[in-house]
Write a protein that holds these residues in place. Sequence first.
Motif, short mmCIF file in Angstrom:
data_model
loop_
_atom_site.label_atom_id
_atom_site.label_comp_id
_atom_site.label_asym_id
_atom_site.label_seq_id
_atom_site.Cartn_x
_atom_site.Cartn_y
_atom_site.Cartn_z
N UNK A 48 2.16 15.09 25.28
CA UNK A 48 1.59 14.51 26.49
C UNK A 48 1.91 15.38 27.70
N UNK A 49 3.16 15.85 27.79
CA UNK A 49 3.54 16.70 28.92
C UNK A 49 2.74 17.99 28.93
N UNK B 50 9.10 8.21 24.38
CA UNK B 50 10.51 8.57 24.42
C UNK B 50 11.37 7.42 23.90
N UNK B 51 10.99 6.18 24.23
CA UNK B 51 11.72 5.02 23.71
C UNK B 51 11.60 4.93 22.20
N UNK B 52 10.41 5.27 21.67
CA UNK B 52 10.24 5.29 20.22
C UNK B 52 11.14 6.33 19.59
N UNK B 53 11.19 7.53 20.22
CA UNK B 53 12.03 8.60 19.69
C UNK B 53 13.51 8.23 19.75
N UNK C 197 4.28 13.27 14.66
CA UNK C 197 3.47 13.00 15.84
C UNK C 197 4.14 12.03 16.81
N UNK C 198 4.66 10.88 16.36
CA UNK C 198 5.34 9.99 17.32
C UNK C 198 6.56 10.61 17.98
N UNK C 199 7.33 11.40 17.22
CA UNK C 199 8.56 11.96 17.77
C UNK C 199 8.32 13.17 18.67
N UNK C 200 7.17 13.83 18.52
CA UNK C 200 6.84 14.96 19.39
C UNK C 200 5.82 14.58 20.45
#
Length: 285
Positions: free
Chosen positions: A208-209, A279-282, A200-203
């Motif tokens: 959101x988009x 995106x920063x997390x990814x 979930x965090x990486x996608x």
Amino acid sequence: MRPQSAGTWLALPVVAALGALCLAPLAILFAYSFFSVDFVTISHDPSLKNYARILQSETYRGLIARAFGSGLLVAAITAVIGYPVAWFLAKRAGAAKTMLLTLLLVPLYSGDLLRIFAWRVLLGAEGAINRSLIWLGAIDAPLQGLLFSPLATHIALTYNYLPFMVIGLWLAFESLDDAWLEAAADLGAPGRDRFRRVTLPLTAPGLIAGGLMVFVMVVGDYLTPQLLGGASGVTVISAINDLFGTAFDWPLGSAIAWTMLAILMLCFGAGAVLIRRSSLVAEGA
């Protein structure tokens, strides 16, 4: 001529067309939102009366809230359906990926009216769904609540805009390194935790988009609620259409349109911030 200068000159026609065809009409609409109607003429004395009417009117506030509520509901439904579909396309489809992506987009190649009337055929009292249920013995008489109802509207909206959510999530899954999921599994994380803490965090940027695209298009959809919603098909978009048409209240219609646009811009701003953070997390991962 320098490449930068050449690029600037080539971009000028696009910028001019954007300003003339998009920004200028919005500016005119914004100016009209401060005018008022005096019988059959438009008074150009600026005031905030139209925005005050919107805030004081339970009808307009309800229509605006219902539009955004439908947008959130359909975005949530498409996300739930889109996640496994996007995962399969990115990680399991293999050589069939191109064909499946093409099939996913096939409904978008047809017109809105064609898709809407196809759902009317399926959901009608004599439609395929009712006939199948009667043949199976599940019901004795056709279900009357399928067509011309909020249910029919949201089914069609989900069908129409699901591809946009799937594409956003598919792109996110394509960039997801399976090594992270394998590492989480090696550390003993169950499937639910792997999804919640890794997938979930990486996608999230794709989610959101895709959610923003679905949300905006559902909020602005005019035909689907009108043709499938029946008595529930009165929306804020149809109200704006009536104000610019039979009611001849362009200023109030402009004010409602700009109220919707302002809320959507706030949603886009919030979405951009969330995409940036995710995106920063990814990237950090």
